[in-house]
Design a protein around this motif. Sequence first.
Motif, PDB file in Angstrom:
ATOM      1  N   LEU A 111      15.575 110.633   2.162  1.00 15.29           N
ATOM      2  CA  LEU A 111      16.571 109.661   2.553  1.00 15.29           C
ATOM      3  C   LEU A 111      17.894 110.652   2.634  1.00 15.29           C
ATOM      4  CD1 LEU A 111      15.555 106.191   0.944  1.00 15.29           C
ATOM      5  CD2 LEU A 111      15.446 106.777   3.633  1.00 15.29           C
ATOM      6  N   LEU A 112      18.201 111.216   1.590  1.00 13.27           N
ATOM      7  CA  LEU A 112      19.248 112.053   1.430  1.00 13.27           C
ATOM      8  C   LEU A 112      19.489 113.307   2.478  1.00 13.27           C
ATOM      9  CD1 LEU A 112      20.085 111.794  -2.330  1.00 13.27           C
ATOM     10  CD2 LEU A 112      21.793 111.253  -0.555  1.00 13.27           C
TER      11      LEU A 112
ATOM     12  N   ARG B 135      20.398 109.216   9.494  1.00 10.43           N
ATOM     13  CA  ARG B 135      19.273 109.146  10.494  1.00 10.43           C
ATOM     14  C   ARG B 135      17.987 108.492  10.123  1.00 10.43           C
ATOM     15  NH1 ARG B 135      18.130 115.174  11.478  1.00 10.43           N
ATOM     16  NH2 ARG B 135      18.761 115.285   8.849  1.00 10.43           N
ATOM     17  N   VAL B 136      17.222 107.978  11.066  1.00 11.84           N
ATOM     18  CA  VAL B 136      16.387 107.272  10.540  1.00 11.84           C
ATOM     19  C   VAL B 136      15.108 108.131  10.143  1.00 11.84           C
ATOM     20  CG1 VAL B 136      14.330 105.545  11.475  1.00 11.84           C
ATOM     21  CG2 VAL B 136      16.619 105.185  12.267  1.00 11.84           C
ATOM     22  N   VAL B 137      14.508 107.604   8.925  1.00 11.03           N
ATOM     23  CA  VAL B 137      13.226 108.412   8.294  1.00 11.03           C
ATOM     24  C   VAL B 137      12.146 107.585   8.536  1.00 11.03           C
ATOM     25  CG1 VAL B 137      12.230 109.366   6.417  1.00 11.03           C
ATOM     26  CG2 VAL B 137      14.779 109.434   6.592  1.00 11.03           C
ATOM     27  N   PRO B 138      11.418 107.732   9.663  1.00  4.78           N
ATOM     28  CA  PRO B 138       9.947 107.092   9.930  1.00  4.78           C
ATOM     29  C   PRO B 138       9.259 106.729   8.535  1.00  4.78           C
ATOM     30  CG  PRO B 138      10.052 108.862  11.349  1.00  4.78           C
ATOM     31  CD  PRO B 138      11.154 108.931  10.382  1.00  4.78           C
TER      32      PRO B 138
ATOM     33  N   HIS C 222      19.018 101.128   4.844  1.00  4.23           N
ATOM     34  CA  HIS C 222      18.634  99.951   5.810  1.00  4.23           C
ATOM     35  C   HIS C 222      17.288  99.877   6.153  1.00  4.23           C
ATOM     36  CE1 HIS C 222      22.727  98.749   5.892  1.00  4.23           C
ATOM     37  NE2 HIS C 222      23.308  99.831   6.450  1.00  4.23           N
ATOM     38  N   THR C 223      16.621  98.775   6.444  1.00  2.00           N
ATOM     39  CA  THR C 223      15.326  98.802   6.896  1.00  2.00           C
ATOM     40  C   THR C 223      15.376  98.679   8.644  1.00  2.00           C
ATOM     41  OG1 THR C 223      14.389  97.793   4.793  1.00  2.00           O
ATOM     42  CG2 THR C 223      13.167  97.666   6.986  1.00  2.00           C
TER      43      THR C 223
ATOM     44  N   LEU D 178      19.303 105.851   5.166  1.00  2.00           N
ATOM     45  CA  LEU D 178      20.455 105.820   4.215  1.00  2.00           C
ATOM     46  C   LEU D 178      21.713 106.090   4.797  1.00  2.00           C
ATOM     47  CD1 LEU D 178      21.013 105.825   0.762  1.00  2.00           C
ATOM     48  CD2 LEU D 178      21.175 108.330   1.298  1.00  2.00           C
ATOM     49  N   VAL D 179      22.646 105.245   4.642  1.00  2.00           N
ATOM     50  CA  VAL D 179      23.947 105.460   5.015  1.00  2.00           C
ATOM     51  C   VAL D 179      25.230 104.928   4.067  1.00  2.00           C
ATOM     52  CG1 VAL D 179      23.267 104.398   7.588  1.00  2.00           C
ATOM     53  CG2 VAL D 179      24.121 102.836   5.730  1.00  2.00           C
ATOM     54  N   GLU D 180      26.253 105.859   4.460  1.00  2.00           N
ATOM     55  CA  GLU D 180      27.633 105.739   3.584  1.00  2.00           C
ATOM     56  C   GLU D 180      28.200 104.428   4.071  1.00  2.00           C
ATOM     57  OE1 GLU D 180      31.292 108.409   2.138  1.00  2.00           O
ATOM     58  OE2 GLU D 180      29.809 109.268   3.304  1.00  2.00           O
ATOM     59  N   GLU D 181      28.295 103.747   2.827  1.00  2.00           N
ATOM     60  CA  GLU D 181      29.273 102.409   3.094  1.00  2.00           C
ATOM     61  C   GLU D 181      30.967 102.772   2.868  1.00  2.00           C
ATOM     62  OE1 GLU D 181      27.579 100.030  -0.028  1.00  2.00           O
ATOM     63  OE2 GLU D 181      26.685  98.821   1.581  1.00  2.00           O
ATOM     64  N   GLU D 182      31.641 102.193   3.869  1.00  2.00           N
ATOM     65  CA  GLU D 182      33.008 102.383   3.689  1.00  2.00           C
ATOM     66  C   GLU D 182      33.589 101.752   2.393  1.00  2.00           C
ATOM     67  OE1 GLU D 182      34.902 100.568   7.053  1.00  2.00           O
ATOM     68  OE2 GLU D 182      33.851 102.000   8.683  1.00  2.00           O
TER      69      GLU D 182
END
Length: 225
Positions: free
Chosen positions: A161-162, A167-170, A211-212, A220-224
């Motif tokens: 994920l990192l 980006r989406v990882v299928p 996120h799913t 995987l996204v960075e949160e504010e």
Amino acid sequence: MRILLVEDTLRLAALVSQGLQANGFTVDSFATLEDASAALRTVVYQVVVLDLGLPDGDGFDLLKTLRQEKQSIPVLILTARDGVEDRVRGLNGGADDYLVKPFAMEELVARIRALLRRPGASLGTVLTCGRMALDTVSREVSVAGQALAVPRRETEALELLLRRAGRVVPKRALEEGLYSFDDDISSNTVEVLLSRLRKRLLPTSPGVAIHTLRGVGYMLVEEEA
């Protein structure tokens, strides 16, 4: 990181597989060129560890085929053939590295990681997102500099994920990267694994979220702050 090991000495293949798995790699092990070739047509591997003397031919044949097909996957030859002629033939034939048996497991792992750190390859030394970091050599996960104990399989999922943060990882890519042909997985194996990872990370406030995307994959996204 998924590795194809082509080795017909079953005891050695088992030991190498165990050693690589202990260092965070997923391994498929086959004893013949035919089975290895079939696996390469099915799965995307990051490295091939290739013996030369195999029951149905010479490992050089597989190497030649890969290069003729313009496949750039790194190949590390692992063999008892220690002659200069064999080394030269292997390297000139497209092998990226050549290691002679007997060998130290630590050296094999280090050589594989060196191949994966080459430009255009798959491995960076430290991956970061938010307050979280993963050292791909030591396999240590940390949040704001504090080490966090994360089981091997969850660490592997986190690495995948990192590497594609934002980006989406299928789901299929996660399954292929995390599990070998010998692993018994069900339709919700990845979901269960990532649920455990989320619960483990949440109390540490890592500054990231997993996120799913239903029917698509995970991101995987960075949160504010």
